[in-house]
Scaffold this motif. Structure first.
Motif, PDB file in Angstrom:
ATOM      1  N   ASP A  89      -5.916  -3.978  -4.658  1.00 39.70           N
ATOM      2  CA  ASP A  89      -7.202  -4.292  -4.041  1.00 39.70           C
ATOM      3  C   ASP A  89      -7.032  -5.449  -3.053  1.00 39.70           C
ATOM      4  O   ASP A  89      -6.810  -6.599  -3.455  1.00 39.70           O
ATOM      5  N   VAL A 120       2.428   1.744  -3.437  1.00 36.04           N
ATOM      6  CA  VAL A 120       1.423   2.224  -4.393  1.00 36.04           C
ATOM      7  C   VAL A 120       1.191   3.719  -4.208  1.00 36.04           C
ATOM      8  O   VAL A 120       1.118   4.480  -5.173  1.00 36.04           O
ATOM      9  N   GLU A 121       1.094   4.152  -2.953  1.00 30.94           N
ATOM     10  CA  GLU A 121       0.899   5.578  -2.660  1.00 30.94           C
ATOM     11  C   GLU A 121       2.092   6.394  -3.164  1.00 30.94           C
ATOM     12  O   GLU A 121       1.906   7.460  -3.770  1.00 30.94           O
ATOM     13  N   ASP A 128       0.830  -1.212   0.000  1.00 27.07           N
ATOM     14  CA  ASP A 128       0.000   0.000   0.000  1.00 27.07           C
ATOM     15  C   ASP A 128       0.865   1.263   0.000  1.00 27.07           C
ATOM     16  O   ASP A 128       0.577   2.232  -0.721  1.00 27.07           O
ATOM     17  N   ASN A 156       1.939   6.608  -6.972  1.00 26.64           N
ATOM     18  CA  ASN A 156       0.896   7.517  -7.455  1.00 26.64           C
ATOM     19  C   ASN A 156       1.248   8.986  -7.208  1.00 26.64           C
ATOM     20  O   ASN A 156       0.804   9.866  -7.957  1.00 26.64           O
ATOM     21  N   TYR A 169      -3.486   0.737  -8.413  1.00 28.93           N
ATOM     22  CA  TYR A 169      -4.092   0.426  -7.121  1.00 28.93           C
ATOM     23  C   TYR A 169      -3.890  -1.052  -6.804  1.00 28.93           C
ATOM     24  O   TYR A 169      -3.654  -1.880  -7.691  1.00 28.93           O
TER      25      TYR A 169
END
Length: 411
Positions: free
Chosen positions: A200, A185-186, A182, A189, A198
């Protein structure tokens, strides 16, 4: 009677058709994943040339991915047979496994959202970067009929050090692994807001958490996800066989470095007796040969200062590894074939230890290891080799808490 025969025949035909259809799906996914991953592996080869730490690192490119795909299927067949109602492990989707096998080391190119000045740091992050590459290719991989988030987690999980998952049944360790994806990914981005990705998690958890004592220090409580046990069991199995498939790379069959150079090892050039593997490889005649035929000794100053390149090239080059089901014990068995007898014993054992470490992560699953000394030896040679590996297998069995045995076998 005829109705029973017809029914049995129809079932057999349908079963065969299903098997052929599934095999075709696997072949198609394999070819597509190979094409998607190719650019990353080509870039990773060029990136490796910039870092001295990666110039003697073993190949983690397309050759390696192809072999991992084969070795992972072998391990999957074994674990499916050994898995007798174990709630922590489940059946393995072969299509997902093939895609993960081809994508698992794409992060050796360093990814796009981080900058590395140290080859070792890149290597330690490579499985996380591979997971990000999977998420970048969501649309293309979804077309293969796989759960892209599962493939990303498989790629992240294949490295126990990068993922932090050293116990495939630990909810605490998987929670930390999810949080690291996570965070990546942040970060990705933030750097590429126009093309966000993203991850999931809903396949495994709805985000509900609870507190329990930390595995590292029971005096402290940690917050962990409440997982869907069946989904996590499928991931645990896939990651387990991917780890074994990755560990069982055939260095003797594919003797290449990360930069694409060929490896040459003189298996008579070890120091004996030696107090440790550092002393054992201190005079090792090991060379890399580039595309122009230039041979470079790893003893050259600045090439392999810490000796890890020589240790792995000698140790892995002395091994052929496979995974099988032992019907006598109902265990998953990792088999280590020693190809050059008493050559580089400490380096070889160090490489075996790394593979036994992968079995260690398969908590609550029946595993064992078996060492085979390949070839014909004189009585004196057999006695010498026996002393080396009898003691090693005894000590390894005590350390890892599962059976480790050895025998001599002919070619």
């Amino acid at each position: 009677m005829l109705r029973k025969i017809f029914g049995a025949t129809l079932f057999a035909i349908l079963f065969l058709f299903t098997q052929i259809s599934h095999a075709a799906d696997i072949d198609a996914a394999t070819e597509s994943a190979k094409n998607i991953s190719a650019k990353y592996y080509a870039n990773a080869r060029e990136v490796a040339k910039k870092f001295v730490e990666l110039r003697t690192y073993s190949d983690h490119g397309t050759h390696h991915a192809e072999l991992v795909a084969v070795k992972s299927r072998e391990a999957a067949d074994a674990i499916d047979k050994a898995n007798r109602g174990n709630l922590h492990y489940s059946t393995i989707d072969r299509v997902e496994l093939q895609v993960a096998a081809f994508m698992h080391d794409t992060g050796m190119d360093g990814g796009q959202f981080k900058t590395y000045t140290d080859g070792n740091a890149l290597r330690k992050d490579h499985s996380l970067n591979s997971a990000i590459h999977v998420l970048e290719n969501r649309a293309a991989l979804e077309s293969l009929g796989v759960n892209v988030d599962s493939v990303a987690l498989d790629c992240m999980g294949h490295s126990k050090s990068c993922s932090g998952v050293r116990d495939l049944t630990s909810w605490e360790q998987w929670t930390n692994c999810f949080k690291r994806i996570d965070a990546a990914v942040e970060q990705y981005n933030q750097k590429f807001p126009a093309t966000p990705i993203y991850f999931d998690k809903s396949h495994w958890t709805d985000g509900e958490t609870f507190h329990q004592p930390s595995e590292r220090n029971a005096q402290f409580l940690v917050k962990i996800y409440r997982f869907n046990r069946e989904s996590l069991a499928r991931t645990a199995s896939t990651v387990a066989v991917l780890r074994l498939g990755d560990a069982n790379r055939e260095a003797a069959q594919f003797p290449y470095t990360q930069t694409g150079d060929t490896i040459e090892v003189d298996f008579d050039s070890y120091v004996t007796p030696a107090k440790d593997w550092h002393a054992e490889i201190s005079k090792a005649k090991i060379f890399t040969v580039d595309e122009f035929g230039t041979r470079t000794s790893l003893l050259t100053q600045g090439v392999d200062e810490n000796g890890f390149g020589r240790m792995y090239m000698a140790g892995e080059g002395n091994l052929s590894m496979s995974c099988e089901f032992n019907s006598a014990t109902n265990n998953l068995r990792e088999v280590f074939k020693i190809l050059h007898g008493a050559s580089f014993p400490l380096s070889t054992q160090n490489c075996i230890e790394e593979r036994l470490g992968e079995l260690d992560t398969m908590k609550k699953f029946p595993v064992e290891a078996h060492v085979q000394i390949v070839g014909d030896y004189s009585k004196h040679e057999r006695k010498k080799i026996s002393r080396i590996y009898e003691r090693y297998c005894r000590d390894a069995g005590r350390k890892h808490q599962f059976p480790v045995t050895f025998e001599f076998v002919k070619e």
